[in-house]
Scaffold this motif. Structure first.
Motif, PDB file in Angstrom:
ATOM      1  N   GLU A 210      56.474  51.319  33.150  1.00 34.76           N
ATOM      2  CA  GLU A 210      56.166  52.306  32.118  1.00 34.76           C
ATOM      3  C   GLU A 210      56.953  53.603  32.324  1.00 34.76           C
ATOM      4  OE1 GLU A 210      52.018  52.874  31.120  1.00 34.76           O
ATOM      5  OE2 GLU A 210      51.524  50.844  31.752  1.00 34.76           O
ATOM      6  N   MET A 211      57.048  54.020  33.597  1.00 34.82           N
ATOM      7  CA  MET A 211      57.819  55.245  33.873  1.00 34.82           C
ATOM      8  C   MET A 211      59.276  55.051  33.449  1.00 34.82           C
ATOM      9  SD  MET A 211      56.432  56.926  37.428  1.00 34.82           S
ATOM     10  CE  MET A 211      56.149  55.467  38.411  1.00 34.82           C
ATOM     11  N   ALA A 212      59.804  53.866  33.711  1.00 36.00           N
ATOM     12  CA  ALA A 212      61.204  53.604  33.336  1.00 36.00           C
ATOM     13  C   ALA A 212      61.354  53.645  31.816  1.00 36.00           C
ATOM     14  CB  ALA A 212      61.636  52.249  33.895  1.00 36.00           C
ATOM     15  N   ALA A 213      60.405  53.060  31.098  1.00 35.30           N
ATOM     16  CA  ALA A 213      60.487  53.048  29.624  1.00 35.30           C
ATOM     17  C   ALA A 213      60.418  54.474  29.076  1.00 35.30           C
ATOM     18  CB  ALA A 213      59.356  52.204  29.047  1.00 35.30           C
ATOM     19  N   VAL A 214      59.503  55.270  29.632  1.00 35.50           N
ATOM     20  CA  VAL A 214      59.359  56.648  29.158  1.00 35.50           C
ATOM     21  C   VAL A 214      60.629  57.438  29.491  1.00 35.50           C
ATOM     22  CG1 VAL A 214      58.090  58.815  29.522  1.00 35.50           C
ATOM     23  CG2 VAL A 214      56.835  56.665  29.210  1.00 35.50           C
ATOM     24  N   ASN A 215      61.139  57.260  30.706  1.00 35.23           N
ATOM     25  CA  ASN A 215      62.352  57.995  31.090  1.00 35.23           C
ATOM     26  C   ASN A 215      63.532  57.622  30.197  1.00 35.23           C
ATOM     27  OD1 ASN A 215      61.551  59.760  33.061  1.00 35.23           O
ATOM     28  ND2 ASN A 215      61.745  58.255  34.718  1.00 35.23           N
ATOM     29  N   ALA A 216      63.629  56.324  29.849  1.00 34.59           N
ATOM     30  CA  ALA A 216      64.752  55.892  28.997  1.00 34.59           C
ATOM     31  C   ALA A 216      64.678  56.602  27.642  1.00 34.59           C
ATOM     32  CB  ALA A 216      64.715  54.379  28.821  1.00 34.59           C
ATOM     33  N   CYS A 217      63.479  56.771  27.131  1.00 35.06           N
ATOM     34  CA  CYS A 217      63.346  57.455  25.837  1.00 35.06           C
ATOM     35  C   CYS A 217      63.573  58.957  25.974  1.00 35.06           C
ATOM     36  CB  CYS A 217      61.962  57.187  25.239  1.00 35.06           C
ATOM     37  SG  CYS A 217      61.860  55.549  24.487  1.00 35.06           S
ATOM     38  N   LEU A 218      63.032  59.521  27.046  1.00 32.96           N
ATOM     39  CA  LEU A 218      63.233  60.976  27.241  1.00 32.96           C
ATOM     40  C   LEU A 218      64.720  61.302  27.309  1.00 32.96           C
ATOM     41  CD1 LEU A 218      60.406  61.725  29.840  1.00 32.96           C
ATOM     42  CD2 LEU A 218      60.592  62.746  27.556  1.00 32.96           C
ATOM     43  N   ALA A 219      65.496  60.382  27.898  1.00 31.45           N
ATOM     44  CA  ALA A 219      66.936  60.629  28.037  1.00 31.45           C
ATOM     45  C   ALA A 219      67.623  60.661  26.677  1.00 31.45           C
ATOM     46  CB  ALA A 219      67.544  59.546  28.921  1.00 31.45           C
ATOM     47  N   ARG A 220      66.983  60.081  25.672  1.00 29.83           N
ATOM     48  CA  ARG A 220      67.607  60.041  24.342  1.00 29.83           C
ATOM     49  C   ARG A 220      67.185  61.199  23.452  1.00 29.83           C
ATOM     50  NH1 ARG A 220      67.039  53.855  22.641  1.00 29.83           N
ATOM     51  NH2 ARG A 220      67.871  54.680  20.693  1.00 29.83           N
ATOM     52  N   VAL A 221      66.286  62.038  23.973  1.00 30.84           N
ATOM     53  CA  VAL A 221      65.812  63.171  23.167  1.00 30.84           C
ATOM     54  C   VAL A 221      66.817  64.321  23.260  1.00 30.84           C
ATOM     55  CG1 VAL A 221      64.007  64.942  23.034  1.00 30.84           C
ATOM     56  CG2 VAL A 221      63.383  62.544  23.396  1.00 30.84           C
ATOM     57  N   ASP A 222      67.091  64.922  22.121  1.00 28.65           N
ATOM     58  CA  ASP A 222      68.038  66.048  22.082  1.00 28.65           C
ATOM     59  C   ASP A 222      67.292  67.325  22.465  1.00 28.65           C
ATOM     60  OD1 ASP A 222      69.745  68.073  21.472  1.00 28.65           O
ATOM     61  OD2 ASP A 222      69.872  67.640  19.307  1.00 28.65           O
ATOM     62  N   SER A 223      67.523  67.787  23.704  1.00 27.55           N
ATOM     63  CA  SER A 223      66.739  68.926  24.195  1.00 27.55           C
ATOM     64  C   SER A 223      67.103  70.228  23.484  1.00 27.55           C
ATOM     65  CB  SER A 223      66.884  69.065  25.711  1.00 27.55           C
ATOM     66  OG  SER A 223      68.248  69.204  26.012  1.00 27.55           O
ATOM     67  N   ALA A 224      68.184  70.209  22.684  1.00 27.75           N
ATOM     68  CA  ALA A 224      68.544  71.430  21.948  1.00 27.75           C
ATOM     69  C   ALA A 224      67.864  71.457  20.575  1.00 27.75           C
ATOM     70  CB  ALA A 224      70.063  71.493  21.784  1.00 27.75           C
ATOM     71  N   ALA A 225      67.238  70.354  20.185  1.00 25.79           N
ATOM     72  CA  ALA A 225      66.609  70.286  18.852  1.00 25.79           C
ATOM     73  C   ALA A 225      65.300  71.074  18.844  1.00 25.79           C
ATOM     74  CB  ALA A 225      66.347  68.820  18.490  1.00 25.79           C
ATOM     75  N   PRO A 226      64.813  71.473  17.642  1.00 23.85           N
ATOM     76  CA  PRO A 226      63.505  72.144  17.592  1.00 23.85           C
ATOM     77  C   PRO A 226      62.431  71.220  18.181  1.00 23.85           C
ATOM     78  CG  PRO A 226      64.600  72.195  15.452  1.00 23.85           C
ATOM     79  CD  PRO A 226      65.435  71.327  16.331  1.00 23.85           C
ATOM     80  N   VAL A 227      61.359  71.838  18.713  1.00 21.79           N
ATOM     81  CA  VAL A 227      60.366  71.071  19.470  1.00 21.79           C
ATOM     82  C   VAL A 227      59.778  69.915  18.652  1.00 21.79           C
ATOM     83  CG1 VAL A 227      58.042  71.213  20.468  1.00 21.79           C
ATOM     84  CG2 VAL A 227      59.764  72.887  21.074  1.00 21.79           C
ATOM     85  N   ARG A 228      59.410  70.174  17.390  1.00 23.30           N
ATOM     86  CA  ARG A 228      58.806  69.103  16.572  1.00 23.30           C
ATOM     87  C   ARG A 228      59.774  67.921  16.456  1.00 23.30           C
ATOM     88  NH1 ARG A 228      55.782  69.217  11.460  1.00 23.30           N
ATOM     89  NH2 ARG A 228      54.627  71.010  12.158  1.00 23.30           N
ATOM     90  N   ARG A 229      61.055  68.229  16.332  1.00 26.06           N
ATOM     91  CA  ARG A 229      62.059  67.163  16.219  1.00 26.06           C
ATOM     92  C   ARG A 229      62.141  66.360  17.528  1.00 26.06           C
ATOM     93  NH1 ARG A 229      63.572  63.337  14.290  1.00 26.06           N
ATOM     94  NH2 ARG A 229      65.658  62.557  14.530  1.00 26.06           N
ATOM     95  N   GLN A 230      62.084  67.091  18.649  1.00 31.69           N
ATOM     96  CA  GLN A 230      62.134  66.406  19.948  1.00 31.69           C
ATOM     97  C   GLN A 230      60.962  65.442  20.091  1.00 31.69           C
ATOM     98  OE1 GLN A 230      62.661  68.763  23.525  1.00 31.69           O
ATOM     99  NE2 GLN A 230      63.729  70.360  22.402  1.00 31.69           N
ATOM    100  N   VAL A 231      59.782  65.918  19.671  1.00 30.90           N
ATOM    101  CA  VAL A 231      58.586  65.082  19.767  1.00 30.90           C
ATOM    102  C   VAL A 231      58.748  63.851  18.884  1.00 30.90           C
ATOM    103  CG1 VAL A 231      56.095  65.055  19.332  1.00 30.90           C
ATOM    104  CG2 VAL A 231      57.134  67.069  20.338  1.00 30.90           C
ATOM    105  N   ASP A 232      59.289  64.046  17.692  1.00 24.66           N
ATOM    106  CA  ASP A 232      59.505  62.915  16.774  1.00 24.66           C
ATOM    107  C   ASP A 232      60.524  61.924  17.342  1.00 24.66           C
ATOM    108  OD1 ASP A 232      57.676  63.790  14.985  1.00 24.66           O
ATOM    109  OD2 ASP A 232      59.122  64.752  13.639  1.00 24.66           O
TER     110      ASP A 232
END
Ligand SMILES: Nc1ncnc2c1ncn2[C@@H]1O[C@H](COP(=O)(O)OS(=O)(=O)O)[C@@H](OP(=O)(O)O)[C@H]1O
Length: 394
Positions: A210-232
């Protein structure tokens, strides 16, 4: 959400959990239980059992913590805003009908027109006349719930109870195991050494995956995007095209409190969201309950102090069954997310809660390590990732 939400809901509502099966039976209604010594969730001393037996012989409105708070009559977890978002508008009358005293032919609860104070023998001039409550854990990480609740019940009040996330994840996977989801454990006797060993393998294997799955997705989040977009973005990745999150990521995913609260706080003002530390709540339940009554605008003098706040859904774990360092591995995974949570809370007016959590969580973690980890290194029992892969086919 493995944080004591059941205990809170049922304490407020003056009820005990019913099995989902019992709740679905036609004409199901709640009957006062008769407690005995084997009632595990009471953690029961004879005194608490006697107290409960006397307590449940009281009429309903005297059992509830406050006459102005009442829970859903079906179950604590109604799952209305998370499961079929496209049907929420058309099924609204069915949702409201799950709360006592709502007469759907005469009332319009969304517009504030309700006959239930009268039906329940309450004064309709007390404000608010009646707070209806439910406690669906899955609203917290749900992609749709926050927006729908905001749209349909904009004045709602929300309570989040936060437990140290590594400890919560272990409670969560332990519940899933005890529910019988893993074939490799089903046939084993819970008190046997074999059970402890397989329990360990399953817990380590599942949570690492599960940690690996979550980390793989977190790596694809654009940390420069607005917070709501990051969550989406995180949601889109975790959902992977499915309408619901897989149960097999939730043990870990639910503990990303910053991510979930960022979404809720993007819809609701902090005045509508009360956040508690599970540990602080456990240590001073009466103080918290009074805070809740005041925050809801209810007369605190009408609330009832009814002895100890009892733990519910307390589950057994095999003693000392996790390899040394595993709880720390979980804690390290959560560390940046916890830090993000503390900063979020500090920025949004919850500095006192952030300070409480910063102090409480290392203590909770230490208690979990003491309870669950092997204290002596036992080389042959400890699983390295390579060995773990071999165990996947266990
Ligand atoms: N009052 C109080 N304070 C602190 N902790 C408490 C309390 N009541 C229950 N618990 C512990 O919370 C876990 C169960 O959580 P929930 O009831 O939220 O989850 S669930 O309904 O079982 O899904 C479960 O944790 P574990 O025993 O570690 O699994 C309970 O022991």
């Amino acid at each position: 959400m493995k944080c004591g939400t059941s205990a809170l809901f049922h304490y407020l509502n003056g009820t005990v959990p019913r099995s989902p099966k019992a709740a679905k039976e036609p004409g199901a209604s709640w009957t006062p239980p008769k407690f005995s010594n084997d009632q595990q969730f009471l953690n029961g001393t004879p005194a608490s059992i006697e107290y409960c037996n006397r307590f449940f012989s009281l009429p309903d409105e005297q059992r509830r913590f406050h006459p102005g708070i009442i829970g859903s009559i079906v179950t604590k977890e109604v799952h209305f805003f998370d499961q079929e978002p496209q049907q929420v508008h058309s099924k609204l009358p069915q949702y409201f009908a799950k709360f006592a005293g709502v007469n759907m032919s005469a009332d319009d609860p969304a517009a504030g027109q309700c006959s239930y104070p009268r039906q329940l023998g309450l004064s309709s001039s007390s404000a608010p006349a009646m707070v209806r409550m439910e406690a669906t854990v899955m609203y917290m990480p749900s992609r749709t719930a926050a927006g729908l609740v905001k749209e349909i019940l904009p004045n709602t009040r929300l309570v989040a109870l936060l437990r140290e996330p590594a400890t919560r994840a272990l409670s969560s996977i332990n519940m899933v195991i005890q529910r019988g989801d893993f074939a490799e454990l089903k046939t084993l006797n819970r008190s046997s050494p074999e059970y402890s060993k397989v329990w360990q393998w399953v817990v380590v294997r599942e949570l690492r995956q599960e940690m690996a799955a979550v980390n793989a997705c977190l790596a694809r989040v654009d940390s420069a995007a607005p917070v709501r977009r990051q969550v989406d973005q995180m949601d889109e990745c975790m959902l992977a095209g499915q309408p619901k999150l897989s149960e097999r990521v939730l043990d870990i995913h639910l503990g990303l409190y910053a991510l979930h609260l960022e979404r809720w706080l993007s819809y609701f003002a902090p005045e509508q969201l009360l956040i508690w530390s599970t540990k602080a709540f456990k240590e001073a339940p009466w103080h918290h309950m009074q805070q809740l009554a005041e925050w809801l605008g209810l007369d605190p003098s009408k609330s009832k102090r009814r002895g100890d706040f009892l733990k519910m859904h307390k589950r057994s774990y095999p003693d000392a069954s996790l390899p040394q360092g595993f709880v720390q591995e979980l804690a390290e995974f959560y560390a940046p997310h916890n830090e993000r949570l503390f900063v979020l809370l500090e920025q949004r007016g919850y500095a006192a809660v952030a300070a409480q959590l910063r102090a409480a969580w290392p203590q909770e973690l230490a208690a979990t390590i003491e309870k669950l980890e092997q204290q002596q290194p036992q080389q042959q029992e400890q699983m390295q990732p390579q060995q773990q892969q071999q165990q996947e086919t266990y």
